[in-house]
Write a protein that holds these residues in place. Structure first.
Motif, PDB file in Angstrom:
ATOM      1  N   GLY A   8      33.098  70.378  -6.655  1.00  0.00           N
ATOM      2  CA  GLY A   8      33.193  71.613  -5.888  1.00  0.00           C
ATOM      3  C   GLY A   8      31.825  72.113  -5.455  1.00  0.00           C
ATOM      4  N   SER A   9      30.840  71.997  -6.341  1.00  0.00           N
ATOM      5  CA  SER A   9      29.480  72.407  -5.996  1.00  0.00           C
ATOM      6  C   SER A   9      28.906  71.522  -4.895  1.00  0.00           C
ATOM      7  CB  SER A   9      28.583  72.350  -7.235  1.00  0.00           C
ATOM      8  OG  SER A   9      29.008  73.283  -8.208  1.00  0.00           O
ATOM      9  N   ILE A  10      29.136  70.207  -5.001  1.00  0.00           N
ATOM     10  CA  ILE A  10      28.632  69.296  -3.973  1.00  0.00           C
ATOM     11  C   ILE A  10      29.240  69.635  -2.613  1.00  0.00           C
ATOM     12  CG2 ILE A  10      28.679  66.903  -3.173  1.00  0.00           C
ATOM     13  CD1 ILE A  10      28.460  66.051  -6.126  1.00  0.00           C
ATOM     14  N   ALA A  11      30.563  69.863  -2.583  1.00  0.00           N
ATOM     15  CA  ALA A  11      31.231  70.170  -1.319  1.00  0.00           C
ATOM     16  C   ALA A  11      30.747  71.496  -0.742  1.00  0.00           C
ATOM     17  CB  ALA A  11      32.749  70.209  -1.535  1.00  0.00           C
ATOM     18  N   LEU A  12      30.615  72.515  -1.589  1.00  0.00           N
ATOM     19  CA  LEU A  12      30.148  73.812  -1.111  1.00  0.00           C
ATOM     20  C   LEU A  12      28.741  73.706  -0.551  1.00  0.00           C
ATOM     21  CD1 LEU A  12      30.248  76.894  -0.818  1.00  0.00           C
ATOM     22  CD2 LEU A  12      29.400  77.048  -3.163  1.00  0.00           C
ATOM     23  N   LEU A  13      27.848  73.045  -1.301  1.00  0.00           N
ATOM     24  CA  LEU A  13      26.463  72.901  -0.840  1.00  0.00           C
ATOM     25  C   LEU A  13      26.401  72.071   0.443  1.00  0.00           C
ATOM     26  CD1 LEU A  13      24.870  72.284  -4.327  1.00  0.00           C
ATOM     27  CD2 LEU A  13      24.353  74.229  -2.827  1.00  0.00           C
ATOM     28  N   SER A  32      31.561  61.067  -5.443  1.00  0.00           N
ATOM     29  CA  SER A  32      31.309  61.316  -4.025  1.00  0.00           C
ATOM     30  C   SER A  32      32.601  61.241  -3.209  1.00  0.00           C
ATOM     31  CB  SER A  32      30.288  60.312  -3.493  1.00  0.00           C
ATOM     32  OG  SER A  32      29.038  60.490  -4.131  1.00  0.00           O
ATOM     33  N   GLY A  33      33.504  60.323  -3.594  1.00  0.00           N
ATOM     34  CA  GLY A  33      34.776  60.234  -2.894  1.00  0.00           C
ATOM     35  C   GLY A  33      35.588  61.518  -3.017  1.00  0.00           C
ATOM     36  N   PHE A  34      35.627  62.087  -4.228  1.00  0.00           N
ATOM     37  CA  PHE A  34      36.362  63.334  -4.431  1.00  0.00           C
ATOM     38  C   PHE A  34      35.688  64.478  -3.680  1.00  0.00           C
ATOM     39  CE2 PHE A  34      38.222  66.941  -6.594  1.00  0.00           C
ATOM     40  CZ  PHE A  34      39.512  66.507  -6.892  1.00  0.00           C
ATOM     41  N   ALA A  35      34.346  64.490  -3.684  1.00  0.00           N
ATOM     42  CA  ALA A  35      33.622  65.535  -2.956  1.00  0.00           C
ATOM     43  C   ALA A  35      33.905  65.454  -1.459  1.00  0.00           C
ATOM     44  CB  ALA A  35      32.123  65.412  -3.219  1.00  0.00           C
ATOM     45  N   LEU A  36      33.973  64.234  -0.914  1.00  0.00           N
ATOM     46  CA  LEU A  36      34.306  64.079   0.504  1.00  0.00           C
ATOM     47  C   LEU A  36      35.723  64.563   0.794  1.00  0.00           C
ATOM     48  CD1 LEU A  36      32.698  60.623   1.360  1.00  0.00           C
ATOM     49  CD2 LEU A  36      32.085  62.840   2.337  1.00  0.00           C
ATOM     50  N   ALA A  37      36.644  64.331  -0.146  1.00  0.00           N
ATOM     51  CA  ALA A  37      38.009  64.843   0.027  1.00  0.00           C
ATOM     52  C   ALA A  37      38.009  66.369   0.086  1.00  0.00           C
ATOM     53  CB  ALA A  37      38.900  64.347  -1.111  1.00  0.00           C
ATOM     54  N   LEU A  38      37.186  66.995  -0.752  1.00  0.00           N
ATOM     55  CA  LEU A  38      37.078  68.455  -0.718  1.00  0.00           C
ATOM     56  C   LEU A  38      36.446  68.934   0.582  1.00  0.00           C
ATOM     57  CD1 LEU A  38      35.970  69.280  -4.391  1.00  0.00           C
ATOM     58  CD2 LEU A  38      38.228  69.559  -3.371  1.00  0.00           C
TER      59      LEU A  38
END
Length: 473
Positions: free
Chosen positions: A105-110, A358-364
């Motif tokens: 969630g932090s990766i996606a938000l940033l 990274s795959g989950f972050a890209l999904a977010l």
């Protein structure tokens, strides 16, 4: 448990560790939180007290983590401490929460913060923000897949650029403080006074006393945002297995990082205050942009876009480095997730764990391209989960002192048990504050933990079924 494979090696220097920690902590928050803290405190004295208090709380917490990380250096960090203190199920729930909420969630938000600001410089069409966000995740994943040294060197340069950007804010404050070029200085001063006068009432209502002491509730809410902005120093524990001479350098890395961060935060808030005034800070929607706009005009607005984009990249890269270590540790402990426990001996990275993260972050990012709620939503979503496990980790120090009294501890928390109990009390208070504040977001976080519990039950059931089949054969 998964068969042992290559293990992490001690390849990170103290300088690399400090760069990673500073890069994690100093993110987009310092460009957003100061205006909220000014609003809730209502006076310069209480505002600086909140930021100094955040540094003190972080230092006490760092001393607790230094004992845990020096005694049990492990790539799993918090996951490993929770496993030793409470068992594998609590540790698994933490790893799930970290994977599904805290880290990705932090990766996606940033990444969206990066996309928002890069789109002000160069738009990539109707989905510019999401495209820039996805490009940031993909590019930094590629950097980290090349190896820990490549990721660490990239982090060092990004952190240097980020710190220089914050120092530019301090320079802008000094420029306005000493008078600038006369006309610009006069405009800045009058603008700051007007903003302060226009917002005195609003600041007073928020703080509970205009120019006086804020109410306990208002100050507690200010501390939620202060400690959110300081948050991330505990990620140093995930580097303990890769830090050279970690039994000595972990304490140095934690204390040194917090000292650098606290000094920068206090200087930046001083610059905001002298450039905009306490009322101007409280009213501002983009406090750094307003300050640089007053000091340097349109050039300042472009500079702030670049600065925030660099800050976002710095935090994404550092979060990727430490976040994948939890997934690696889970893969080593749970046979059903053994693929995550592969460590590439040549590159020094957990390749599969990094790709899954990274795959989950890209999904977010894909999901958030149409529904994201921004900074406030992520506070709502992550804060209760974060403080719950932070509290458990702090209590784990006391549990392990009792359960494993003969373990060698190169560093021991001074004034034990007073300091761990004090930090646990702060964690409990912040958990209560975040629950009282977020409400609906807290329910979402609880729902995610329930989903993790169901996943844990399914994995356990598969394990029992496999054991019975093996026994029957």
């Amino acid at each position: 448990m998964a068969p042992p494979g290559p293990d992490p090696q001690q390849t990170l220097s103290l300088r690399h560790a400090i760069a990673i920690i500073v890069g994690i902590v100093i993110g987009a928050g310092i460009f957003k939180a100061p205006s909220l803290v000014a609003q809730f405190t209502g006076s310069p004295g209480w505002m600086f007290a909140a930021w100094a208090g955040g540094a003190l709380v972080s230092l006490i917490g760092a001393l607790c983590y230094a004992e845990l990380a020096a005694a049990w250096p492990h790539a799993g960090g918090d996951y490993h401490f929770l496993h030793r203190a409470y068992g594998r199920r609590v540790a698994f729930l933490f790893a799930w929460a970290r994977f599904s909420v805290i880290t990705t969630g932090s990766i996606a938000l940033l990444a969206f913060v990066f996309g928002d600001y890069m789109s002000q410089i160069l738009r990539l069409g109707p989905f510019s923000e999401a495209l820039w966000a996805a490009l940031a995740v993909i590019a930094l994943t590629w950097v980290n897949l090349r190896g820990i040294q490549t990721g660490a060197r990239t982090q060092a340069w990004l952190t240097l650029a980020e710190v220089l950007g914050l120092l530019l804010i301090v320079v802008a404050g000094l420029w306005l403080f000493v008078g600038g070029d006369g006309a610009a200085a006069g405009a800045a001063a009058s603008g700051a006074e007007a903003a302060a006068g226009a917002t005195d009432g609003a600041s007073g209502d928020a703080s509970g006393a205009s120019g006086g002491a804020p109410s306990p509730a208002a100050f507690g809410l200010a501390m939620v945002f202060v400690l959110l902005t300081y948050g991330g120093w505990n990620e140093a524990a995930y580097l303990s297995a890769e830090l050279k001479d970690s039994r000595r350098n972990m304490l140095r890395a934690l204390v040194g990082s917090i000292a650098i961060i606290a000094a920068l935060y206090l200087l930046v808030n001083w610059a905001y205050l002298h450039g905009l005034g306490i009322g101007g800070m409280a009213e501002s929607k983009a406090v750094a942009a307003d300050l640089l706009g007053v000091a340097f005009g349109r050039a300042g607005e472009t500079l702030i876009s670049v600065m925030v984009a660099v800050a976002a990249l710095t935090s994404i890269n550092a979060t990727m480095i430490v976040g994948a270590r939890t997934n690696f540790a889970v893969g080593r402990d749970w046979p059903a997730l053994a693929a995550l426990g592969h460590w590439h001996p040549g590159r020094g990275v957990p390749v599969n764990a990094l790709l899954a993260q990274s795959g989950f972050a890209l999904a977010l990012v894909l999901l958030g391209s149409g529904t994201r709620g921004g900074f406030q939503t992520m506070v709502d979503y992550t804060a209760p989960v974060f403080w719950t496990f932070f509290l458990l980790c702090t209590i784990a120090l006391i549990v392990l002192r009792v359960r494993e009294p003969h373990t060698e501890r190169p560093f021991r928390v001074p004034l034990y048990p007073l300091l761990p109990l004090a930090f646990a009390a702060v964690c409990a208070y912040m958990l209560w504050s975040s629950l009282a504040y977020v409400q609906v977001g807290a329910l979402v976080g609880v729902g995610v933990l329930v989903l993790g519990a169901l996943l844990l039950w399914a994995i356990d059931a598969l394990g029992r079924r496999g054991a019975r089949a093996s026994h029957s054969a």
